[in-house]
Design a protein around this motif. Structure first.
Motif, mmCIF file in Angstrom:
data_model
loop_
_atom_site.group_PDB
_atom_site.id
_atom_site.type_symbol
_atom_site.label_atom_id
_atom_site.label_comp_id
_atom_site.label_asym_id
_atom_site.label_seq_id
_atom_site.Cartn_x
_atom_site.Cartn_y
_atom_site.Cartn_z
ATOM 1 N N LEU A 63 -2.595 27.082 36.166
ATOM 2 C CA LEU A 63 -1.649 26.555 35.191
ATOM 3 C C LEU A 63 -1.261 25.119 35.536
ATOM 4 C CD1 LEU A 63 0.587 29.733 34.791
ATOM 5 C CD2 LEU A 63 -1.413 29.039 33.439
ATOM 6 N N PRO A 64 -1.087 24.273 34.512
ATOM 7 C CA PRO A 64 -0.787 22.856 34.776
ATOM 8 C C PRO A 64 0.577 22.678 35.411
ATOM 9 C CG PRO A 64 -0.561 23.342 32.433
ATOM 10 C CD PRO A 64 -1.150 24.563 33.058
ATOM 11 N N MET A 65 0.623 21.831 36.463
ATOM 12 C CA MET A 65 1.873 21.635 37.207
ATOM 13 C C MET A 65 2.806 20.636 36.563
ATOM 14 S SD MET A 65 0.933 21.691 41.265
ATOM 15 C CE MET A 65 -0.490 20.594 41.229
ATOM 16 N N GLN A 66 2.243 19.580 35.918
ATOM 17 C CA GLN A 66 3.052 18.431 35.553
ATOM 18 C C GLN A 66 3.838 17.986 36.804
ATOM 19 O OE1 GLN A 66 3.780 16.114 33.294
ATOM 20 N NE2 GLN A 66 2.085 16.603 31.924
ATOM 21 N N SER A 67 5.125 17.708 36.700
ATOM 22 C CA SER A 67 5.853 17.099 37.825
ATOM 23 C C SER A 67 6.115 18.047 38.990
ATOM 24 C CB SER A 67 7.178 16.502 37.345
ATOM 25 O OG SER A 67 6.936 15.303 36.640
ATOM 26 N N VAL A 68 5.769 19.320 38.859
ATOM 27 C CA VAL A 68 5.819 20.205 40.019
ATOM 28 C C VAL A 68 4.922 19.675 41.134
ATOM 29 C CG1 VAL A 68 5.179 22.524 40.843
ATOM 30 C CG2 VAL A 68 6.574 22.276 38.793
ATOM 31 N N MET A 69 3.903 18.883 40.755
ATOM 32 C CA MET A 69 3.008 18.326 41.780
ATOM 33 C C MET A 69 3.756 17.397 42.743
ATOM 34 S SD MET A 69 0.709 15.301 40.100
ATOM 35 C CE MET A 69 1.389 13.723 39.552
ATOM 36 N N LYS A 70 4.935 16.946 42.367
ATOM 37 C CA LYS A 70 5.707 16.065 43.247
ATOM 38 C C LYS A 70 6.198 16.800 44.497
ATOM 39 C CE LYS A 70 6.892 13.184 39.297
ATOM 40 N NZ LYS A 70 7.822 12.945 38.181
#
Length: 297
Positions: A63-70
């Motif tokens: 699933l796409p993280m978007q800003s969770v990748m921070k």
């Protein structure tokens, strides 16, 4: 008399069925029912840090993280500080070209750039405020997304991919899907990051301080929890395309429960056609259901 006996038998059977339904299955049904409201895909995983209770729903989807990748980016920066490659108080020079138009409190404060900002402050901007420019400046400082990806994989977090910067994600809709994680793997990362042998104490304290200071997504994991609940978390949210689809509305983190124990939780709402309040409500309701389940144990 026979009616009375029949009534007693009926009550006994009903009680037996109710008794036979475990709290685990009740919570799972709750999560599944809430997820239906997304008109999309919901990925969920939880872990009781102390009691090791686990549960997931679509926990192995990419699933796409978007800003969770921070969150993994911050961990990588702090690891390199522990390795002596950088220092927390080290100043990074920021030019105007480092501050393209995007969501960026850093750019709002220094629109012309030409300023020196410490890594400590950039981490705070990136995590607590979810600043996109601070994220890309730190990625540039690290040497790119491959450094984050490689470090995650080095200690066993394999089901994650960090391939695109915030700027790159903004260039085309599909790019955001190159930054993905399995909800169950994000739970593993949250759990590992709490361990005393992971990062130095100073870096671990810094990580959880900026996670607790997160101001984005107040209506998500924190939305229905008791007032004053401590939540160290990182949110992530995409835009909505012309078809009315929102690729990602996410929140991941660790909740300190009323009994003093800790709950790691991830909720990803992916490719949903409902509006933002509805997507946030899904996250909040799942978080509250899991919170109540864990506190009642």
């Amino acid at each position: 008399m026979f009616r009375a006996i029949g009534f007693i038998i009926c009550c006994f059977l009903i009680a037996s069925v109710a008794k036979g339904q475990s709290p685990d299955s009740t919570l799972r049904i709750q999560v599944q029912e809430i997820a239906k409201d997304a008109k999309g895909t919901v990925g969920f995983a939880m872990l009781g840090i102390e009691n090791r209770d686990t549960m997931s729903y679509n926990g192995r989807l990419h699933l796409p993280m978007q800003s969770v990748m921070k969150f993994p980016i911050a961990i990588t920066v702090l690891h390199q500080i522990d390795e002596g490659i950088f220092k927390l108080d080290q100043l990074i020079h920021i030019g105007k070209s480092d501050l393209p138009p995007t969501y960026s409190p850093l750019r709002d404060k220094f629109p012309e750039g030409n300023v020196n900002v410490s890594i400590k402050d950039l981490l705070s901007y990136m995590v607590s405020l979810s600043d996109n420019n601070a994220c890309d400046i730190l990625l540039k400082t690290l040497g790119g997304t491959d450094v984050v990806d490689t470090y995650m994989h080095s200690f066993g977090i394999k089901q994650i991919a960090v391939k695109a910067s915030e700027f790159e994600m903004a260039q085309a809709w599909d790019v955001q899907f190159s930054n993905w994680v399995q909800p169950k793997e994000m739970i593993r990362l949250l759990d590992i990051a709490t361990k005393p042998n992971f990062l130095s104490k100073a870096s671990r304290d810094e990580l959880w301080n900026i996670m607790e200071a997160t101001s984005t997504g107040p209506n998500q994991i924190k939305g229905l929890l008791p007032a004053g609940s401590i939540v160290a978390h990182k949110t992530g949210r995409s835009g909505t395309n012309a078809k009315g689809i929102s690729a990602a509305t996410n929140d991941v983190g660790i909740i300190t429960l009323a009994n003093g124990k800790h709950l790691a939780l991830t909720v990803f709402v992916t490719n949903s056609s409902v509006d933002l309040p509805a997507r946030e409500s899904i996250i909040a309701r799942i978080a509250k259901a899991v919170y109540d389940y864990e506190v009642a144990k």
